[in-house]
Motif scaffolding. Structure first.
Motif, short mmCIF file in Angstrom:
data_model
loop_
_atom_site.label_atom_id
_atom_site.label_comp_id
_atom_site.label_asym_id
_atom_site.label_seq_id
_atom_site.Cartn_x
_atom_site.Cartn_y
_atom_site.Cartn_z
N HIS A 176 0.85 -1.19 0.00
CA HIS A 176 0.00 0.00 0.00
C HIS A 176 0.89 1.24 0.00
O HIS A 176 1.91 1.28 0.70
N ARG A 177 0.52 2.24 -0.77
CA ARG A 177 1.36 3.44 -0.90
C ARG A 177 1.25 4.37 0.30
O ARG A 177 2.03 5.32 0.41
N ARG A 178 0.30 4.12 1.18
CA ARG A 178 0.12 4.99 2.35
C ARG A 178 0.50 4.23 3.63
O ARG A 178 0.60 3.00 3.62
N PRO A 179 0.67 4.95 4.75
CA PRO A 179 1.07 4.29 6.00
C PRO A 179 -0.09 3.58 6.69
O PRO A 179 0.13 2.77 7.58
N GLU A 180 -1.34 3.88 6.29
CA GLU A 180 -2.51 3.26 6.90
C GLU A 180 -3.48 2.80 5.81
O GLU A 180 -3.55 3.39 4.73
N PHE A 181 -4.23 1.74 6.13
CA PHE A 181 -5.26 1.27 5.21
C PHE A 181 -6.53 2.11 5.36
O PHE A 181 -6.81 2.65 6.44
N ARG A 182 -7.30 2.19 4.27
CA ARG A 182 -8.57 2.92 4.34
C ARG A 182 -9.76 1.98 4.48
O ARG A 182 -10.91 2.40 4.46
N ALA A 183 -9.48 0.70 4.63
CA ALA A 183 -10.53 -0.32 4.72
C ALA A 183 -11.22 -0.30 6.08
O ALA A 183 -10.76 0.35 7.03
N ASP A 184 -12.32 -1.04 6.19
CA ASP A 184 -13.04 -1.17 7.46
C ASP A 184 -12.11 -1.78 8.51
O ASP A 184 -11.28 -2.64 8.21
N GLU A 185 -12.31 -1.35 9.74
CA GLU A 185 -11.46 -1.84 10.84
C GLU A 185 -11.50 -3.36 10.97
O GLU A 185 -10.48 -3.98 11.29
N SER A 186 -12.66 -3.95 10.73
CA SER A 186 -12.77 -5.41 10.86
C SER A 186 -11.88 -6.11 9.85
O SER A 186 -11.24 -7.13 10.16
N ASN A 187 -11.80 -5.57 8.63
CA ASN A 187 -10.92 -6.17 7.62
C ASN A 187 -9.45 -5.96 7.97
O ASN A 187 -8.63 -6.86 7.77
N VAL A 188 -9.12 -4.78 8.48
CA VAL A 188 -7.74 -4.52 8.87
C VAL A 188 -7.33 -5.46 10.01
O VAL A 188 -6.21 -5.99 10.03
N ASN A 189 -8.24 -5.70 10.96
CA ASN A 189 -7.95 -6.64 12.05
C ASN A 189 -7.69 -8.04 11.51
O ASN A 189 -6.77 -8.73 11.95
N SER A 190 -8.52 -8.47 10.56
CA SER A 190 -8.33 -9.80 9.96
C SER A 190 -6.98 -9.87 9.26
O SER A 190 -6.28 -10.89 9.33
N LEU A 191 -6.62 -8.79 8.59
CA LEU A 191 -5.32 -8.74 7.92
C LEU A 191 -4.18 -8.85 8.93
O LEU A 191 -3.23 -9.62 8.73
N ASN A 192 -4.28 -8.11 10.01
CA ASN A 192 -3.22 -8.12 11.03
C ASN A 192 -3.09 -9.47 11.71
O ASN A 192 -2.01 -9.83 12.19
N GLU A 193 -4.19 -10.21 11.75
CA GLU A 193 -4.16 -11.53 12.39
C GLU A 193 -3.73 -12.63 11.42
O GLU A 193 -3.54 -13.78 11.83
N SER A 194 -3.59 -12.30 10.16
CA SER A 194 -3.21 -13.28 9.14
C SER A 194 -1.70 -13.36 9.01
O SER A 194 -0.96 -12.64 9.67
N SER A 195 -1.25 -14.21 8.10
CA SER A 195 0.19 -14.34 7.84
C SER A 195 0.63 -13.49 6.65
O SER A 195 1.76 -13.62 6.16
N ILE A 196 -0.26 -12.63 6.17
CA ILE A 196 0.06 -11.77 5.02
C ILE A 196 1.16 -10.78 5.39
O ILE A 196 1.09 -10.12 6.43
#
Length: 311
Positions: A176-196
């Motif tokens: 991502h070109r920015r320091p933060e995602f603009r997605a819903d918090e629930s999706n960002v949480n899922s991302l942070n909990e993943s191995s991505i």
């Protein structure tokens, strides 16, 4: 044949409008310039949708299939690959002119979403050369991702949700070109909990390879480095073409979208609108919003055409 209502567009809004029109036993024709489903099938068919009522999670393609089947079962006449060119005034009717013919109707509902659209490109060196040779704009089915190194570009809900799909079967990175995602918090949480793997505040220097894509050179704060990749999926938004609206004589907002009142009426008598093509203060573009507006547009069309005593 003359219809009570012709609906232009067969995305979630158009299909829902058709269901509500048929519940009032209106003769209903739905015209779609491409494939039924709109953005659901054209941009992110494999994406999981988690905020549509009644489904904990449903694949975009499957949601489209269900809406299509329901509208068809209720008696909607649905025609694909038929693009509307004109909406003309007739004698106490409207004439909808397409690339295949002319339809007589008592009302029209415009539900074309973002019109003709295509994914935005990054215009980075190597992008054009490796499109369909390692660069894609739609995530393939999961079975095709197994064993590949996937890099997803984007910071919105669609990009994160598709990265999560890919991560369920293979090694995945999101850039991502920015320091933060603009997605819903629930999706960002899922991302942070993943191995991505996450690479933030980074821009593409170039896509590299020979006959196929092999790596991506990124710049992060002045530091450049290469990321090995088999498939790069670019999901940074869409470019839309809504020029047809101007030809149809419908009043538009400064953003080029349709002006409506609370009943989803446009400035033209007998023409209503719903979904992403509509704009008003506080508008929140979601599938469920389009469906709610579609119900209102269909009932408004019914009142206009049938003139029930209670309206």
């Amino acid at each position: 044949m003359s219809y009570d209502v012709v609906i232009i567009g067969a995305g979630p809004g158009g299909l829902t409008a058709g269901m509500y029109a048929r519940s009032k036993l209106m003769d209903t024709l739905i015209l779609e310039a491409g494939h039924v489903g709109g953005q659901l099938t054209s941009l992110y068919p494999e994406k999981g949708i988690h905020n549509y009522p009644g489904f904990e999670s449903v694949q975009a393609r499957k949601l489209s299939d269900r809406l299509y089947a329901q509208a068809e079962s209720m008696g909607c006449d649905i025609r694909e690959h038929e693009k509307v060119a004109e909406i003309n005034d007739g004698k106490e009717e409207l004439l909808v002119v397409t690339n295949k013919g002319t339809y007589h109707t008592k009302s029209v509902i415009v539900a074309i979403g973002m019109g003709s659209f295509h994914p935005k490109k990054m215009d980075s060196p190597g992008e054009k050369e490796f499109t369909d040779k390692g660069i894609a704009y739609i995530l393939p089915v999961k079975e095709e991702l197994v064993g590949q190194k996937v890099v997803m570009f984007g910071g919105g809900n669609s990009a994160i949700e598709m990265a999560l799909i890919a991560d369920s079967v293979t090694d995945t990175t999101i850039v991502h070109r920015r320091p933060e995602f603009r997605a819903d918090e629930s999706n960002v949480n899922s991302l942070n909990e993943s191995s991505i793997k996450k690479i933030m505040s980074a821009n593409v220097v170039s896509f590299n390879g020979d006959d196929i894509l092999k790596s991506i050179t990124l710049d992060q704060g002045g530091k450049t480095f290469d990321v090995p990749v088999d498939l790069a999926v670019i999901n940074i938004g869409i470019n839309s073409d809504l020029t047809d609206l101007k030809k149809w004589g419908i009043d538009l907002t400064s953003e080029g979208l349709v002006k409506v009142d609370f009943d989803m009426r446009t400035n033209r008598n007998g023409i209503f609108a719903c979904g992403d093509v509509v704009d008003y203060p506080g508008k929140y573009k979601q599938i469920i919003t389009a469906c709610g507006e579609a119900a209102t547009a269909a009932v408004s069309s019914y009142k206009f055409v049938k003139k029930p005593y209670w309206a």
